[in-house]
Design an enzyme around this catalytic site. Sequence first.
Site, short mmCIF file in Angstrom:
data_model
loop_
_atom_site.label_atom_id
_atom_site.label_comp_id
_atom_site.label_asym_id
_atom_site.label_seq_id
_atom_site.Cartn_x
_atom_site.Cartn_y
_atom_site.Cartn_z
N GLU A 101 0.85 -1.19 0.00
CA GLU A 101 0.00 0.00 0.00
C GLU A 101 0.89 1.25 0.00
O GLU A 101 1.75 1.39 0.88
CB GLU A 101 -0.90 -0.03 1.24
N ASP A 130 1.14 -2.92 12.97
CA ASP A 130 -0.17 -3.16 13.59
C ASP A 130 -1.14 -3.86 12.62
O ASP A 130 -2.10 -4.48 13.07
CB ASP A 130 -0.78 -1.83 14.03
N TYR A 131 -0.92 -3.73 11.33
CA TYR A 131 -1.88 -4.32 10.37
C TYR A 131 -1.44 -5.69 9.88
O TYR A 131 -2.10 -6.30 9.05
CB TYR A 131 -2.10 -3.35 9.20
N HIS A 165 -0.70 2.61 15.66
CA HIS A 165 0.55 2.99 14.96
C HIS A 165 1.75 2.88 15.89
O HIS A 165 2.77 3.50 15.65
CB HIS A 165 0.45 4.42 14.40
#
Length: 803
Positions: free
Chosen positions: A494, A550-551, A592
Site C-alpha cells: 500500500e 499493527d496491520y 501505529h
Amino acid sequence: MQIETPSKKSISFEDFKTEVLKDYKTAVTSRECSLLGRREVLTGKAKFGIFGDGKEIPQLALAKAFKNGDFRSGYYRDQTFMMAIGALSIENFFAGLYADSSIENEPMSAGRQMGGHFGTHSLNEDGSWKNLMLQKNSSADTSPTASQMPRLLGLAQASKIYRNVDGIHAEKFSDNGNEIAWGTIGNASTSEGHFWETINAAGVLQVPMVISVWDDEYGISVHARHQTTKENISEILKGFQRDEENKGYEIIVVNGWDYAALIEAYEKAAEIARGSHAPVLIHVRELTQPQGHSTSGSQERYKNEDRLAWEREFDCNVKFREWVIQNNFSTQEELEIIDQEIKKQVRDGKKAAWIAYTQPMVKKQKELLPLLENAAESSGKKDTILSLKNELAEIKDPIKKEILIAARKSLHYLIGSQSDAKRQLIDWIDAYTSESQSEFSSNLYSESNHNALSIKEVKPTYSNDARGVDARIILRDNFDKIFETYPESLIFGEDTGKIGDVNQGLEGLQNKYGSHRVADTGIREATILGQGIGMAMRGLRPIAEIQYLDYILYALQTMSDDLATLQYRTKGKQKSPLIVRTRGHRLEGIWHSGSPMGALVHLLHGIHILVPRNMTKAAGFYNTLLKGDEPALVIECLNGYRLKEKLPNNFGEFRTPIGVVETIKEGTDITLVSYGSTLRLVEEAARDLEEVGIHAEIIDVQSLLPLDINKDIVKSIEKTNRLLVIDEDVPGGASAYILQNILEVQNAYLHLDSKPQTLTAKEHRPSYGTDGDYFSKPSAEDIFEKIYGIMNESDPEKYSALK
Ligand SMILES: Cc1ncc(C[n+]2csc(CCOP(=O)(O)OP(=O)(O)O)c2C)c(N)n1
Ligand SMILES: [Mg+2]
C-alpha cells in the site's frame, strides 16, 4: 475416422477412445482408493481419511488443460488430479493415509500432513530449484479453508512478472509468462474472506488464475443456504464478469458429471488465461460426496433420502461410465473387466504401501528384542523388562512410539545397574530417537548451503567525509542497488509504488524500475502476503510490504499457516524465500505503535524475525536475505526514518548477520538486553546511569528468530552477574521469550547475583500522544529507575535508595 473432441481438437476416434479410457481408469482407480482408504481408517490402520470421491471427473478435465510449468493451489479433494498428472501413485496415496514418514514413500509431506494434502517437489536434494518448466507443479496444501487463495494469487502473478519484466533468468520458471495458476476450492470455503480478497485482487491485477469451485452444496453438514447468498457463487460473482469495456473475469458454469462439457470448459479457460492473462472462475456444480465429508461422522445425519438418492444417480463416475458406453467407447462387459483389474491393482498397491511403511519398524522391533533380553539380566526387575519385551514382541506391526516405549520404560528398571547390555540398549535408544526425531522435526528452516544463518556479515564502510543523512535515504539507496543487482526482485504494498512508501524509503524507484517491480496494491494485507508467497515459490524475489506492523494481523493467518510451515510441511521440497517488510514499534496511538513481538515470535517459527535498531542495520538485513533462500520479516523502526545516520558507501554489499547479537555499549554492572526503538531509550538511561556510577552493558539482539545463536548474552552476564530485558511488548511477551532463552538455553542462572527481570510496556495498547506514549511504554526514566533499583537492592550502601 476423424472426430471432433469436446475441446474442438480433431483427432482419430481411436486416439480419443484411448484418452477416454485412460481417464476412465484414473477415475475408477481414484474412487477405489477412496473406498479402500475409508476402510483402512475404520479398521484402525490409519487415523483419519478425507477423500476426493465425487469430484473425480472435473479433475480429469483440469488435468488435461494443465501444462508443464503450471501450478496448482488447491485443497484436500484433488487426489484424482494428482493421479492424472502422474504425481500420486496408489502406493503414495496409502502411504499418506498411514503417515509414512519416508519422503520416498510419501512424497507429498513425508507423513507430516494428513492424507489428501498434496504437493510436488520444487527443490533438489541440495535445496536448489528444479526446472519447474519440465514438470507439473502443485504448491503444498494447507488445511485451513481458503488458505490456498492468497498463495494462488502470487503463483498467477509470477507469470505476469515473467511476461512483463525484462532481464530475469526465467528458464526454470517460465516461458514468457504462459503458465497458469489453477486454484481449487470447496463451495462452502468461498464464504471465507480470503476467497473474496483474492478474487478482487486477481481481477484488478489481471493474472492468469483459473479458480475452480467444487460445488457439492455442502460444507461438512452445513448446506449452501447458510453459506452463500442465493446459494450460488457464480450468480453472485456476475459483477466480476468482463465485457467489452471492462476487464474482469470470465465466469464459466458447468455440471461436474458432464465429462464432455468439462473438457470444453477447461480448454476455454486455459486459452483465456494463458493468452490474455484474464482470470477465470469455473463454477463446477452438481458434485456429490459418495462417502460423506470425511471418515469422521456420517452424512445420513444431515442429508435426507431424496438428496442421497440424487447423489447416487448423479455421482460423476456413474454418469461418466454411462457416457462412455453410450458413445461406444466401450461396453458394459469391457468396463467390468477394467473395474475388476483396477480393484486388484488398488488392493495390491495398498498392501505394498503397508509393507513399505511397516517393514523398517518391524526391523527395529527385531533389533530391540534381544537387547531388552540381555539388559534384563542385569536388572533387579528382570521379569518386568521381559514382560515389556514380550508385549512388544506380540505387536504385529509396531509403530515407532510402541517400540520406543518398550525400550525407554525398560531403562526405568535398570536405574543403578551397570552392564554392557544396558549401555548397548541406551546407545540403541539414542540412535533410534535421534534418527526418528529428525524425520519429524527437520526442515523448519532451510538446510541448504544458502540458509540465512550461513550468510556472513559484511560491515558498512564509510568515506572519510561521510555525512549524516535522514535514515530513509539509506534504505532508498540500498533498495536502488538491490533492484539493480537482482532483476528478479520486486516490491509491492500500500503506497509503495507511486510515492515510494509512506516514509519515502523507495522514493523515485518506481520511475526507475517500472510499476511491475515497484508497485502499489489495494488495501488487502492477506493477499499482499499471498502475492509474495506465490511469486517466491516460482523463483522471484518479492518483498511484500505491510504498511504498519499493527496491520500485520490481517496477514498473520497466511504467514503462520502457509509461509512459516512451507519448508516443514514439505520436508524441504518447496520454499518461498519471501521478505516481508514492515515498520513498527513507537509512534502514535493504538494502531501505529504496536510491538506485538511475542505474539509474532510464537506464531511464526519457520520465518526469521528481524528487529533492526536503525535503517543501516535494516538495509543490511535485506542484503543478507537476498543472498539466502529463506523467508523473513523485517521490522523497521517507525520513528527512525528522519533520524540521522551516516551514509555508507557500499550499498547492496553490507550485510547484517542473522541471529547474531551486538554489544553496543560495554559495562560491568548489569547486562541490558533490548531491540528496536526501545534501544535508544536504553542508551539514554545508560548514559544517565554512568553519572551515578553504574556501568551498564547494552546488547542489541537484532534478531528475535533465531535468537543469539552464538550464546553471547550469557558471556556478558558472566561479567555483570545481573540482567534486565527491556522491550515495548506486553508483559510476558517477547521479553519473556528472550528471558527463557537466556536462562534455560544459555544457563545464565548460574551467574546471576540478582533476580533477572523484564521491563515492558503496559498490558493495554499504547495510548495516543506524547503523554500516552510516556505512560504506556517504558521511558528512559522507567529504565533508569528499574536498573537503579536492582543495583540498590544488591548494594544498598553503595547505591542508596532513590526514593
Ligand atoms: C478455517 C477453517 N475452518 C474450519 C475448518 C474445518 N473444515 C474442514 S473442511 C470444512 C468444510 C469445507 O467445505 P467445502 O469448502 O464445501 O469443501 P468440501 O469438503 O465440501 O469439498 C470445514 C468447515 C477448516 N479446515 N478451516
Ligand atoms: Mg462442499
